[in-house]
Motif scaffolding. Structure first.
Motif, PDB file in Angstrom:
ATOM      1  N   GLN A   1       0.824  -1.205   0.000  1.00  6.81           N
ATOM      2  CA  GLN A   1       0.000   0.000   0.000  1.00  6.81           C
ATOM      3  C   GLN A   1       0.860   1.258   0.000  1.00  6.81           C
ATOM      4  O   GLN A   1       0.515   2.254  -0.620  1.00  6.81           O
ATOM      5  N   LEU A   2       1.988   1.204   0.705  1.00  4.55           N
ATOM      6  CA  LEU A   2       2.916   2.338   0.684  1.00  4.55           C
ATOM      7  C   LEU A   2       3.441   2.576  -0.731  1.00  4.55           C
ATOM      8  O   LEU A   2       3.601   3.724  -1.169  1.00  4.55           O
ATOM      9  N   GLU A   3       3.706   1.499  -1.456  1.00  4.32           N
ATOM     10  CA  GLU A   3       4.195   1.624  -2.832  1.00  4.32           C
ATOM     11  C   GLU A   3       3.134   2.261  -3.727  1.00  4.32           C
ATOM     12  O   GLU A   3       3.457   3.094  -4.588  1.00  4.32           O
ATOM     13  N   VAL A   4       1.879   1.868  -3.519  1.00  4.01           N
ATOM     14  CA  VAL A   4       0.783   2.464  -4.285  1.00  4.01           C
ATOM     15  C   VAL A   4       0.667   3.953  -3.982  1.00  4.01           C
ATOM     16  O   VAL A   4       0.548   4.790  -4.889  1.00  4.01           O
ATOM     17  N   LEU A   5       0.718   4.295  -2.698  1.00  5.30           N
ATOM     18  CA  LEU A   5       0.616   5.695  -2.289  1.00  5.30           C
ATOM     19  C   LEU A   5       1.773   6.506  -2.852  1.00  5.30           C
ATOM     20  O   LEU A   5       1.586   7.627  -3.347  1.00  5.30           O
ATOM     21  N   LEU A   6       2.971   5.951  -2.814  1.00  2.00           N
ATOM     22  CA  LEU A   6       4.142   6.669  -3.320  1.00  2.00           C
ATOM     23  C   LEU A   6       4.035   6.899  -4.826  1.00  2.00           C
ATOM     24  O   LEU A   6       4.362   7.989  -5.320  1.00  2.00           O
TER      25      LEU A   6
END
Length: 359
Positions: A71-76
């Motif tokens: 999810q952090l990768e998606v947000l980034l």
């Protein structure tokens, strides 16, 4: 290794947060000075964070460290591309609150403040975009917190306020001839369209009409990824320096979205756009206002219910061209009307004509 990657993602996200007014690296496209515009609640209007920078950083880090790595990768990806990349929903608990200074914010609202609009005060100022997979669905447990699945709502002028510009008179271009191109599509038995889009540079239409069948359409100049109406692929012989400059600033452009209550326009670019529509103003007015829409804002450019009560828009330009039905005009970067040297949209460097199929 797991902690190192996660920590790196969190640090990159913090570095990509939305700048507050006064920061040296603030995006010039979202910093707006005093202007009696039609889009109220302009971004960067006030010093946003009630807590200190250190408090905000500590709170943001603590929240991000609880989010899954994927999810952090998606947000980034969403934040670093500034919405240019199509990213999935970021589903997080909607009822979780976070406290900053003397204020408590729902988790989604805090993420929207950190990564898009530091001056955001309440979720009522927001509109979920149709590209969001959770659009129209009610899930009391999880809410999409992807900041680029949201837009700010553009509020219209209150009565008696000074408009950004008004337009009177007519223009020299011939829209009905262009509309006949789109009617030919239906005569050949192709899938019916709900609108067609024409791209103009000053008084010259560039390329053929773009027929729209899908519920939403991205109109951009040169987007690295995604599909839609790419203006950069159209062949143009215009040598004007102003046209070249504005064309280079279209960037991610706009998104047209046909929704149950009307057609919405979302400004995806880093510069203002200007819109004129018969359903944005009093139907009895002699002229139609030209509404300024800032980056990251959405406006209901065409209201189906209001349109049903209008036999025809009330300004000269529309009344002289009844075959076009209802039309919305949108210019990039440069406005037109009473407050500008450009009195008519045909003097704008780069603009669109959205013609609705009312048959």
């Amino acid at each position: 290794m797991f902690r190192t990657k996660r920590s790196g993602l969190v640090r990159r996200l913090w570095r990509s947060r939305a700048p507050v007014e006064g920061d040296g690296d603030a995006d010039t496209g979202t910093r707006v000075g005093g202007n009696a515009g039609c889009c109220l609640g302009k971004p960067g209007a006030s010093k946003p964070n009630p807590g200190t920078e250190a408090e905000l950083k500590a709170l943001t880090y603590s929240i991000l460290k609880k989010i899954k790595e994927k999810q952090l990768e998606v947000l980034l990806q969403a934040v670093e591309s500034r919405g240019g990349a199509r990213t999935p929903c970021l589903l997080l608990p909607g009822k979780a609150d976070a406290r900053l200074g003397q204020h408590s914010y729902p988790l989604p609202l805090l993420l929207y403040k950190v990564f898009r609009w530091p001056d955001l005060r309440h979720s009522s100022e927001l509109k979920r975009l149709s590209c969001c997979e959770s659009y129209g669905k009610i899930n009391p447990e999880l809410v999409c917190c992807n900041p680029h699945h949201m837009s700010r709502l553009c509020e219209l002028d209150s009565p008696g306020s000074v408009p950004a510009s008004t337009e009177t008179g007519g223009t020299a271009y011939s829209a009905p001839m262009g509309f006949s191109d789109s009617l030919a599509l239906q005569e050949r038995g192709e899938q019916p369209h709900w609108c067609v889009v024409a791209y103009w540079e000053e008084k010259t239409r560039v390329g053929r009409l773009y027929s729209v069948q899908e519920p939403s359409l991205d109109i951009f100049y040169d987007l690295p990824q995604g599909t839609g109406f790419c203006l950069g692929q159209l062949s143009s012989d215009n040598k004007s320096q102003l046209v070249q400059m504005v064309r280079a600033k279209i960037g991610y452009g706009i998104q047209l979205s046909r929704e149950p209550d009307g057609v919405w326009v979302y400004n995806r670019s880093c510069y203002p756009i200007f819109i004129k529509s018969a359903t944005l103003d009093n139907p009895d007015s002699r002229t139609l206002l030209v509404h300024k829409v800032f980056p990251g804002f959405s406006i209901k450019a065409f209201d189906f219910e209001k349109a049903g009560s209008l036999q025809r828009p009330n300004d000269h330009e529309f009344s002289q061209q009844p075959r076009t039905g209802f039309t919305v005009q949108i210019s990039f970067v440069k406005g037109w009307g009473q407050c500008y040297t450009r009195q008519f949209i045909s003097s704008c460097p780069c603009w669109l004509e959205v013609i609705f199929n009312n048959r």
